[in-house]
Design an enzyme around this catalytic site. Structure first.
Site, mmCIF file in Angstrom:
data_model
loop_
_atom_site.group_PDB
_atom_site.id
_atom_site.type_symbol
_atom_site.label_atom_id
_atom_site.label_comp_id
_atom_site.label_asym_id
_atom_site.label_seq_id
_atom_site.Cartn_x
_atom_site.Cartn_y
_atom_site.Cartn_z
ATOM 1 N N SER A 148 2.110 12.876 2.803
ATOM 2 C CA SER A 148 0.675 13.119 2.955
ATOM 3 C C SER A 148 0.398 14.608 3.013
ATOM 4 C CB SER A 148 0.240 12.457 4.262
ATOM 5 O OG SER A 148 -1.014 12.948 4.649
ATOM 6 N N TYR A 181 1.479 10.549 13.717
ATOM 7 C CA TYR A 181 1.554 10.058 12.327
ATOM 8 C C TYR A 181 2.026 11.183 11.407
ATOM 9 C CZ TYR A 181 -0.035 9.005 7.625
ATOM 10 O OH TYR A 181 -0.089 8.844 6.263
ATOM 11 N N LYS A 196 5.621 11.764 9.119
ATOM 12 C CA LYS A 196 5.731 12.032 7.677
ATOM 13 C C LYS A 196 6.608 13.269 7.431
ATOM 14 C CE LYS A 196 3.391 8.665 6.048
ATOM 15 N NZ LYS A 196 4.024 7.629 5.259
HETATM 16 P P1 NAD Z 1 -1.506 0.204 4.162
HETATM 17 O O1 NAD Z 1 -1.483 0.036 5.639
HETATM 18 O O2 NAD Z 1 -2.532 -0.528 3.384
HETATM 19 O O3 NAD Z 1 -0.063 -0.148 3.555
HETATM 20 C C1 NAD Z 1 1.126 -0.009 4.284
HETATM 21 C C2 NAD Z 1 1.838 -1.349 4.211
HETATM 22 O O4 NAD Z 1 3.085 -1.263 4.898
HETATM 23 C C3 NAD Z 1 1.035 -2.482 4.866
HETATM 24 O O5 NAD Z 1 0.906 -3.530 3.929
HETATM 25 C C4 NAD Z 1 1.882 -2.884 6.072
HETATM 26 O O6 NAD Z 1 1.770 -4.270 6.350
HETATM 27 C C5 NAD Z 1 3.271 -2.472 5.629
HETATM 28 N N1 NAD Z 1 4.215 -2.148 6.712
HETATM 29 C C6 NAD Z 1 4.021 -1.304 7.757
HETATM 30 N N2 NAD Z 1 5.132 -1.236 8.501
HETATM 31 C C7 NAD Z 1 6.056 -2.052 7.929
HETATM 32 C C8 NAD Z 1 7.392 -2.401 8.223
HETATM 33 N N3 NAD Z 1 7.998 -1.929 9.313
HETATM 34 N N4 NAD Z 1 8.040 -3.254 7.408
HETATM 35 C C9 NAD Z 1 7.422 -3.768 6.316
HETATM 36 N N5 NAD Z 1 6.156 -3.466 5.966
HETATM 37 C C10 NAD Z 1 5.486 -2.632 6.776
HETATM 38 O O7 NAD Z 1 -1.587 1.773 3.866
HETATM 39 P P2 NAD Z 1 -1.796 2.558 2.492
HETATM 40 O O8 NAD Z 1 -3.069 3.284 2.609
HETATM 41 O O9 NAD Z 1 -1.537 1.680 1.346
HETATM 42 O O10 NAD Z 1 -0.641 3.633 2.636
HETATM 43 C C11 NAD Z 1 0.645 3.465 2.065
HETATM 44 C C12 NAD Z 1 1.523 4.642 2.481
HETATM 45 O O11 NAD Z 1 0.901 5.854 2.062
HETATM 46 C C13 NAD Z 1 1.732 4.755 3.983
HETATM 47 O O12 NAD Z 1 3.056 5.175 4.226
HETATM 48 C C14 NAD Z 1 0.751 5.842 4.373
HETATM 49 O O13 NAD Z 1 1.158 6.531 5.532
HETATM 50 C C15 NAD Z 1 0.791 6.744 3.155
HETATM 51 N N6 NAD Z 1 -0.419 7.550 2.994
HETATM 52 C C16 NAD Z 1 -1.646 6.930 2.966
HETATM 53 C C17 NAD Z 1 -2.810 7.704 2.839
HETATM 54 C C18 NAD Z 1 -4.159 7.048 2.859
HETATM 55 O O14 NAD Z 1 -5.154 7.750 3.054
HETATM 56 N N7 NAD Z 1 -4.292 5.759 2.581
HETATM 57 C C19 NAD Z 1 -2.709 9.096 2.753
HETATM 58 C C20 NAD Z 1 -1.446 9.692 2.765
HETATM 59 C C21 NAD Z 1 -0.313 8.898 2.892
#
Ligand code: NAD
Ligand code: UDP
Length: 340
Positions: A126, A151, A155
């Protein structure tokens, strides 16, 4: 040639859009998700949209035995690792849960991968790892900063763990993708972002106001040093982001090592720019009030996305209007998200 890609967190917001693009490109996809923050409906809809099958395991990346079994059953070429907890505010309240899930989970995943000789991974990082930007736009070569919450720390820790892993064993092929602010949804309006409870992020809050689930948006701060005083971010269409992962996999087909890329558009928009653009795209009025700054927020954050352009042959294609239209199509067709 088609590959077999294991996608952790593949039922989530960015994961489901990426799984869709992988299937469309002809890859075999195995999704591992514990459904902590997602619903299997997203994957059923991806199958429906693409007309393709995928394999889904409801499993936790912390569960070594389950992960070991999955890697024994499939010949995985690469992993895209989305699984993680991502709510900034919650991470300050339950930091140990966040570190355990995100950091220990990633270590566990990499250990299982190494055991099965799968050493190719794309990781969801991120822009938060830059901390308070010292200069803009943000370039990958700039030093990382001090994240303001658990968080963000998780990362940054994972990035460093992956770099150490590559140092220790040069066979690893690792792409670290630093996302800016993903919004939007697939053009079908069938999959999109479906946060639990009150949304933390701007766009799902706006769409929930538009659909009548929330009364008004709170705009966090109007005294920043930006063109209208509200916070500026680099919003990127989730489909562009998804395609960035396919390009990242191409990057490590041949080359070993660690490669880090910003995935953003390079353009910053303020909170009020977003409200206006969304109103135009949806024809709805978004009620809002100006409130105090949210602790930990930075004034402005946007990417220099030229490294991804030059080295991944990737750049964002969708503009703000399209992002707002697609967010609205998803929310208006699914006022309660995947719950119907
Ligand atoms: P999201 O919560 O929709 O997706 C994350 C998924 O991981 C979920 O489906 C959740 O059920 C699953 N999960 C969490 N812990 C788990 C575990 N221990 N075992 C198996 N599954 C698990 O989030 P997103 O927005 O799709 O983000 C995806 C990734 O991108 C994340 O790592 C997030 O930190 C990163 N990210 C997101 C953003 C944003 O703004 N959406 C920005 C930067 C980084
Ligand atoms: N924001 C806001 N009201 C909200 C949510 C967010 O004014 O209800 C602002 C926030 O202060 C920031 C921008 O919108 O300037 C993007 O915030 P978001 O949480 O979506 O992303 P991040 O802070 O992670 O960049």
């Amino acid at each position: 040639m088609s590959s077999t890609i294991l996608v952790t967190g593949g039922a989530g917001y960015i994961g489901s859009h990426t799984v869709l693009e992988l299937l469309n490109q002809g890859d075999e996809v195995i999704v591992v998700d514990n459904l902590h923050n997602a619903s299997e409906t997203s994957l059923n809809r991806v199958k429906e949209i693409t007309g393709k099958e995928l394999t889904f395991y409801q499993a936790d990346i912390l569960d070594t035995d389950a992960m070991d079994k999955i890697f024994s059953q499939h010949k995985v070429d690469s992993v895209i690792h989305f699984a993680g907890l991502k709510a900034v505010g919650e991470s300050t309240q339950i930091p140990l849960t966040y570190y355990h899930n995100n950091v220990t989970g990633t270590i566990n995943l990499c250990q299982v991968m190494a055991k099965h000789n799968v050493k190719s991974i794309v990781f969801s990082s991120s822009a938060t790892v830059y901390g308070d930007p010292q200069a803009l736009p943000l370039v990958e070569s700039m030093p990382t900063g001090i994240p303001t919450n658990a968080y963000g720390h998780s990362k940054l820790m994972i990035e460093e763990i992956l770099r150490d892993l590559s140092e220790s064993d040069p066979d690893w092929k690792i792409v670290i993708l630093r996302y800016f602010n993903p919004i939007g949804a697939h053009e079908s309006g069938r999959i999109g972002e479906d946060p639990n409870g009150i949304p933390n992020n701007l766009m799902p809050f706006i769409t929930q106001v538009a659909v009548g689930r929330r009364d008004e948006l709170s705009v966090f701060g109007n005294d920043y040093d930006t063109h209208d005083g509200t916070g500026v971010r680099d919003y990127i269409h989730v489909v562009d982001l998804a395609i960035g992962h396919l390009k990242a996999l191409d990057r490590i087909k041949e080359d070993k090592g660690v490669f880090t890329y910003n995935l953003g558009t390079g353009t910053g928009y303020s909170v009020l720019d977003m409200v206006k653009a969304f109103e135009k795209a949806s024809g709805k009025t978004i009620n809002y009030k100006l409130v105090d700054r949210r602790p930990g927020d930075v004034a402005a954050c946007y990417a220099d996305a030229s490294a991804a352009k030059n080295e991944l042959n990737w750049q964002a294609e969708f503009g703000l209007e399209r992002m707002c239209e697609d967010s609205w199509r998803w929310q208006s067709n699914n006022p309660n998200g995947y719950k119907g």
